[in-house]
Design an enzyme around this catalytic site. Structure first.
Site, PDB file in Angstrom:
ATOM      1  N   LYS A   1      16.312  61.712   3.735  1.00 27.77           N
ATOM      2  CA  LYS A   1      16.992  60.538   3.165  1.00 27.77           C
ATOM      3  C   LYS A   1      18.509  60.717   3.175  1.00 27.77           C
ATOM      4  O   LYS A   1      19.009  61.849   3.176  1.00 27.77           O
ATOM      5  CB  LYS A   1      16.502  60.318   1.723  1.00 27.77           C
ATOM      6  CG  LYS A   1      14.979  60.404   1.620  1.00 27.77           C
ATOM      7  CD  LYS A   1      14.396  60.022   0.301  1.00 27.77           C
ATOM      8  CE  LYS A   1      12.893  60.289   0.285  1.00 27.77           C
ATOM      9  NZ  LYS A   1      12.535  61.667  -0.098  1.00 27.77           N
TER      10      LYS A   1
ATOM     11  N   ASP B   1       7.884  65.335   2.980  1.00 32.15           N
ATOM     12  CA  ASP B   1       8.925  64.405   2.529  1.00 32.15           C
ATOM     13  C   ASP B   1      10.076  65.202   1.915  1.00 32.15           C
ATOM     14  O   ASP B   1       9.870  65.976   0.983  1.00 32.15           O
ATOM     15  CB  ASP B   1       8.357  63.439   1.484  1.00 32.15           C
ATOM     16  CG  ASP B   1       9.403  62.417   1.076  1.00 32.15           C
ATOM     17  OD1 ASP B   1       9.568  61.422   1.809  1.00 32.15           O
ATOM     18  OD2 ASP B   1      10.080  62.632   0.047  1.00 32.15           O
TER      19      ASP B   1
ATOM     20  N   TYR C   1      17.472  67.018  -3.050  1.00 33.55           N
ATOM     21  CA  TYR C   1      16.495  67.914  -3.681  1.00 33.55           C
ATOM     22  C   TYR C   1      16.967  69.375  -3.635  1.00 33.55           C
ATOM     23  O   TYR C   1      16.361  70.243  -4.267  1.00 33.55           O
ATOM     24  CB  TYR C   1      15.110  67.791  -3.029  1.00 33.55           C
ATOM     25  CG  TYR C   1      14.523  66.393  -3.006  1.00 33.55           C
ATOM     26  CD1 TYR C   1      14.976  65.408  -3.887  1.00 33.55           C
ATOM     27  CD2 TYR C   1      13.513  66.043  -2.103  1.00 33.55           C
ATOM     28  CE1 TYR C   1      14.450  64.115  -3.858  1.00 33.55           C
ATOM     29  CE2 TYR C   1      12.978  64.755  -2.082  1.00 33.55           C
ATOM     30  CZ  TYR C   1      13.459  63.804  -2.951  1.00 33.55           C
ATOM     31  OH  TYR C   1      12.929  62.525  -2.914  1.00 33.55           O
TER      32      TYR C   1
ATOM     33  N   HIS D   1      18.390  56.473   0.506  1.00 39.12           N
ATOM     34  CA  HIS D   1      17.683  56.969  -0.686  1.00 39.12           C
ATOM     35  C   HIS D   1      17.704  55.971  -1.847  1.00 39.12           C
ATOM     36  O   HIS D   1      16.710  55.805  -2.550  1.00 39.12           O
ATOM     37  CB  HIS D   1      18.289  58.315  -1.119  1.00 39.12           C
ATOM     38  CG  HIS D   1      17.341  59.181  -1.882  1.00 39.12           C
ATOM     39  ND1 HIS D   1      17.372  60.549  -1.822  1.00 39.12           N
ATOM     40  CD2 HIS D   1      16.343  58.877  -2.733  1.00 39.12           C
ATOM     41  CE1 HIS D   1      16.422  61.041  -2.606  1.00 39.12           C
ATOM     42  NE2 HIS D   1      15.790  60.055  -3.164  1.00 39.12           N
TER      43      HIS D   1
END
Ligand code: A2P
Length: 317
Positions: A77, A43, A48, A110
């Protein structure tokens, strides 16, 4: 390996490796360790800040024959600054370039929150765009284009309430197939679980272990600990497992996907082995009793200054 079967018969491994909070200099090895352990679902998200390093790991694993692309399930996302319909495809292309992939298995919106294109994280209300300015139905047109162009096999959302899912479904041509939300014994969201089962929408549980490595500013002073909770620890001892394995198995026994994050080879393996046992009905009931609707990720970072977003209109509760 427990799998979720989609309408077109594609199957997603229910247990995946989370990469939120995995430092770029640690995530490469974490992905290598995970895939060598047997994980086939990773994922990701551009926010990130580590997709390029994940891409290097995936490329190595595919090129050296450890795994074939078709065996992997890769989710990413759409960040909040690319909600305009014509910004979605370029955002996905950037993610694919970073991940060194031709397509995603699953692409998610997201947050049901938009920020201006040049903003990453908002500092003031004027950094935001309201859902009247960029409705989710517009963003969704961009998401559907990603499927039509073959760059995403499945599309869904993250952090959506039941009411926002209903709204989206009423306007969508391609129905969302996933909602990735915070789910753990302190935030069980049973109404969401029932609604999504009825609608054939899968759930992915994020923060399944309590995300204790969140930055300090995101943590409450009196936050309860899942991994140290007495009921969880007692159940772990009774089953001869670790508290983390109990939390992961609880998510799997509720038929949700679950994405525990780790950058530690031993814990990556331990988490994967959570599939290899069964929680008793009594243990599931005792965990059910822990529900307290406690959000670790409150969403308060979207309510800065005179933002159009409030916690009430974000979660619709
Ligand atoms: P680490 O990456 O050093 O293993 P979440 O998935 O809820 O966001 O939680 C991630 C946090 O839980 C990280 O701090 C991670 O640390 C830690 N963690 C991951 N697996 C385990 C485990 N099996 N036991 C204890 N802590 C774990």
């Amino acid at each position: 390996m427990q799998r979720l079967r989609f309408k077109n018969n594609d199957t997603m491994p229910a247990l995946g490796l989370g990469t939120w909070k995995s430092n770029p200099n640690e995530v490469y090895q974490a992905v290598i360790d995970a895939v060598k352990t047997g994980y086939r679902h990773i994922d990701c998200a551009p926010i990130y800040g580590n997709e390029a390093e994940i891409g290097k790991a995936l490329s190595k694993l595919i090129n050296d024959g450890t795994v074939r692309r078709e065996e992997l399930w890769i989710t990413s996302k759409l960040w909040n600054n690319a909600h305009a319909a014509d910004a979605v495809l370029p955002a996905l292309k950037k993610t694919l370039e970073d991940l060194q992939l031709d397509y995603l298995d699953l692409f998610l919106v997201h947050w049901p929150v938009a920020v201006k294109p040049d903003v990453i994280l908002p500092e003031k209300g004027s950094d935001m765009l309201s859902l009247d300015e960029i409705p989710i139905s517009e963003t969704w047109k961009g998401m559907e284009k990603c499927v039509n162009e073959g760059l995403a096999k499945h599309i869904g959302v993250s952090n959506f309430s039941i009411s926002k899912l209903k709204d989206l479904i009423s306007q969508a041509t391609i129905k969302p197939e996933m909602n990735q939300i915070e789910l753990h014994p302190f935030l069980q969201q049973n109404e969401m679980l029932d609604y999504c089962k009825d609608e054939n929408i899968f759930l992915t549980a994020y923060a399944p272990l309590g995300s204790r490595d969140r930055m300090q500013a995101m943590k409450g002073a009196d936050e309860p600990s899942l991994l140290e909770n007495k009921v969880i620890v007692d159940i772990a001892i009774a089953h001869g497992k670790s508290p983390a394995q109990v939390l992961i198995k609880w998510a799997l026994q509720r038929d949700t996907a679950v994405i525990p994050k780790s950058v530690n080879a031993k814990r990556i393996k331990q988490n994967f082995e959570a599939e290899d046992f069964q929680l008793t009905d009594d243990a599931m009931q005792r965990i059910a009793d822990l529900d307290q609707h406690f959000r670790l990720v409150s969403g308060s970072f979207w309510t800065v200054g005179d933002s159009p977003y409030t916690l009430e209109n974000l979660w619709d509760e």
